[in-house]
Design an enzyme around this catalytic site. Structure first.
Site, PDB file in Angstrom:
ATOM      1  CE  LYS A  86      77.152 -60.358 -77.090  1.00  0.00           C
ATOM      2  NZ  LYS A  86      76.214 -60.643 -78.189  1.00  0.00           N
TER       3      LYS A  86
ATOM      4  CG  HIS B 298      76.200 -58.312 -73.743  1.00  0.00           C
ATOM      5  ND1 HIS B 298      77.235 -57.474 -74.122  1.00  0.00           N
ATOM      6  CD2 HIS B 298      75.131 -57.938 -74.491  1.00  0.00           C
ATOM      7  CE1 HIS B 298      76.804 -56.642 -75.058  1.00  0.00           C
ATOM      8  NE2 HIS B 298      75.528 -56.899 -75.289  1.00  0.00           N
TER       9      HIS B 298
END
Length: 268
Positions: free
Chosen positions: A162, A158
């Site tokens: 995040k 990600h």
């Protein structure tokens, strides 16, 4: 537009909220009636469409909840989820909960709320991710008794922003795999130092945070002499926004209860 679904977006100024606003504005089945974000947001009062980078939609960003809506999509933060659930309960708004990183207590709160309003909750709104979850279940069911055993690892990538790890989607993959493996399963988050041999009953998780990656998951099934890798990757955030809008449509007229994307996609 008179038959359009009245949509309220919670977290409308965030990265995902902006994409929900943009895609909903282009969909004749929706009418955006509220764009909500936290008090103190510097963009309060600005048109939600302008914030999302599209022409104005005639709805200002506000910290106040509307008195009417036919569905709420929440793409906010875990710290804002409790207030969202409470507001939806107060007004009996159906809810699509797409925020990730919820605590176990918040999940219990959500399940309790679903006794009074219909709710769709899933760690990923992506159609491709949920189809992949179904495939992974089938592979696990087939391989769990294979001679020599199967080692299952979950890698997720990600963007650098995040805040939680592993992703809720990775954890959900692990839950579904564990259900099919049966027995006691050990969930291992990374490996450091003298860990000893890998046990037969463990699932390994590895979180990678790089650049602007919107989300990618790879499930590895390692056997003696061969390997299967299943990869599902997003190229932008629209797959999550589109899935949430599909869930909002599906939720119309549904009885109270807690649903997931398997229900929305007919995979249950």
């Amino acid at each position: 537009m008179s038959n359009s679904i009245q949509l309220a977006v919670h977290g409308a100024a965030g990265r995902m909220g902006q994409r929900v606003v943009a895609l909903a504005a282009a969909d004749n089945e929706f009418k955006i009636t509220a764009a909500i974000d936290q008090a103190g947001n510097p963009r309060l009062g600005e048109d939600a469409g302008s914030i999302a980078g599209i022409p104005p939609v005639g709805v200002p960003l506000s910290s106040d909840w509307p008195r009417s809506a036919e569905v709420v999509i929440d793409f906010s933060l875990p710290t804002a989820v409790d207030a969202c659930i409470a507001s939806c309960l107060d007004e009996k708004f159906p809810l699509v909960m797409a925020t990730t990183g919820l605590s176990e207590e918040q999940k219990i709160t959500l399940a309790d709320a679903a006794k009074l309003i219909p709710i769709v909750f899933a760690p990923s709104m992506s159609t491709a991710v949920n189809l992949t979850m179904k495939v992974v279940q089938q592979i696990t069911e087939t391989l769990k008794g294979v001679a020599g055993g199967v080692d299952i690892e979950i890698l997720e990538r990600h963007h650098r922003f995040k805040a939680d790890a592993p992703s809720g989607t990775a954890l959900r993959f692990g839950e579904l795999i564990a259900e099919k493996m049966g027995g006691e399963v050990k969930h291992v988050h990374g490996r450091v130092g003298e860990t000893g041999q890998r046990t037969r009953s463990e699932i390994g998780y590895h979180a990678i945070r790089v650049g602007d990656n919107p989300g990618e998951h790879t499930i590895v099934f390692g056997m003696l002499g061969e390997r299967i890798e299943i990869n599902v990757a997003a190229s932008n955030r629209d797959c999550y926004a589109s899935g949430a809008l599909a869930a909002a449509k599906w939720l119309q007229g549904k009885p109270n209860g807690l649903y997931n994307m398997f229900d929305v996609l007919g995979l249950s």
